[in-house]
Write an enzyme that holds these catalytic residues in place. Structure first.
Site, mmCIF file in Angstrom:
data_model
loop_
_atom_site.group_PDB
_atom_site.id
_atom_site.type_symbol
_atom_site.label_atom_id
_atom_site.label_comp_id
_atom_site.label_asym_id
_atom_site.label_seq_id
_atom_site.Cartn_x
_atom_site.Cartn_y
_atom_site.Cartn_z
ATOM 1 N N ASP A 99 29.646 41.506 46.131
ATOM 2 C CA ASP A 99 29.853 42.097 44.809
ATOM 3 C C ASP A 99 30.052 40.972 43.794
ATOM 4 O O ASP A 99 30.865 40.058 44.012
ATOM 5 C CB ASP A 99 31.075 43.017 44.819
ATOM 6 C CG ASP A 99 31.242 43.758 43.502
ATOM 7 O OD1 ASP A 99 30.549 44.765 43.316
ATOM 8 O OD2 ASP A 99 32.048 43.306 42.674
ATOM 9 N N ASN A 107 28.116 41.961 31.308
ATOM 10 C CA ASN A 107 27.271 42.867 30.514
ATOM 11 C C ASN A 107 27.861 43.096 29.127
ATOM 12 O O ASN A 107 27.146 43.091 28.113
ATOM 13 C CB ASN A 107 27.115 44.208 31.235
ATOM 14 C CG ASN A 107 26.056 44.161 32.322
ATOM 15 O OD1 ASN A 107 25.108 43.390 32.245
ATOM 16 N ND2 ASN A 107 26.223 44.981 33.345
ATOM 17 N N ASP A 116 20.960 41.407 33.678
ATOM 18 C CA ASP A 116 19.782 41.517 34.546
ATOM 19 C C ASP A 116 19.360 40.139 35.066
ATOM 20 O O ASP A 116 18.985 39.992 36.240
ATOM 21 C CB ASP A 116 18.619 42.155 33.786
ATOM 22 C CG ASP A 116 18.848 43.634 33.520
ATOM 23 O OD1 ASP A 116 19.762 44.215 34.147
ATOM 24 O OD2 ASP A 116 18.117 44.208 32.690
ATOM 25 N N ASP A 142 25.858 46.128 41.019
ATOM 26 C CA ASP A 142 25.940 44.677 41.197
ATOM 27 C C ASP A 142 26.302 44.322 42.637
ATOM 28 O O ASP A 142 26.777 43.216 42.900
ATOM 29 C CB ASP A 142 26.962 44.077 40.237
ATOM 30 C CG ASP A 142 28.365 44.646 40.441
ATOM 31 O OD1 ASP A 142 28.469 45.836 40.759
ATOM 32 O OD2 ASP A 142 29.343 43.900 40.287
#
Length: 223
Positions: A99, A107, A116, A142
């Site tokens: 993770d 983000n 991304d 993620d």
């Protein structure tokens, strides 16, 4: 087409035989040979065309198959593909859940396009850290999932090396470096288990890594 040409040639030869029998040796056999050669050529062209169609169809099917088993953003395998191999793999091997730490903050602070790029960069780094027989996929969001076949016994060393490498690097966007760290949980599979049992081990180890401060590798241990 070949048969049509042959029929026309045969009719022509029959007419020649009827009106000019003396031309039998000089007309029938050379022309018949020519027509047979043309038929063979046309047949070869037809076989070549059919082979090209088969190759195009195979390529198209492979494209759709590849698209069905890979993640569109990262290009690595998707969750369903890795899980299908977990069901078929014979122990011993290891399963790791990974993770990206504080990915929501990446983000929120840098934007989803930067997020991304971080995902794509992390996928490349993770794939490069594994052996060819290991499988890596995007589990969702993620999170990543890895099935370590050849590296099963050394899963902790492999994942720890990857964790250090990516923590020492950064994915840049518009000249702004974005630090990336991973929390990683590993579950060893030594007996026949269901995919849910395998994932539960790795997930519990991942939870422990996050609870202990993130940016670390933890291994599931039976209580």
């Amino acid at each position: 087409v070949g048969l049509g040409i042959f029929a026309i040639g045969s009719g022509f030869n029959m007419a020649m035989l009827f009106f000019y029998p003396s031309l039998l040796s000089s007309t029938v056999f050379p022309i018949a040979f020519l027509y047979m050669s043309m038929m063979i050529l046309l047949m070869n062209l037809d076989i070549k065309r059919k082979n090209e169609i088969i190759q195009q169809e195979s390529s198209r099917r492979f494209h759709f198959y590849r698209k069905a088993i890979t993640d569109g953003l990262t290009g690595i395998f998707n969750r369903e593909y890795v899980l299908s191999h977990l069901r078929k793999e014979n122990p011993p091997f290891a399963v790791a859940m990974l993770d990206i730490d504080q990915f929501k903050e990446i983000n929120d602070h840098f934007g989803h396009q930067a997020g991304d790029k971080v995902m794509q960069y992390a996928s490349r780094m993770l794939t490069g850290a594994l052996r060819g027989t290991d499988l890596v996929g995007r589990y969702g969001g993620d999170e990543f999932i890895v099935m370590l076949r050849s590296s099963g016994a050394n899963a902790f060393a492999v994942m720890e090396r990857f964790r250090k490498e990516i923590a020492q690097s950064a994915q840049g966007t518009e000249d702004v470096p974005i630090p990336i760290t991973f929390s990683i949980g590993i579950g060893y599979v030594v007996d026949d288990e269901t995919p849910d049992q395998m994932l539960r081990k790795a997930d519990m180890a991942l939870y422990l890594a996050k609870r202990n401060g993130r940016n670390r590798v933890c291994v599931y241990e039976d209580e």
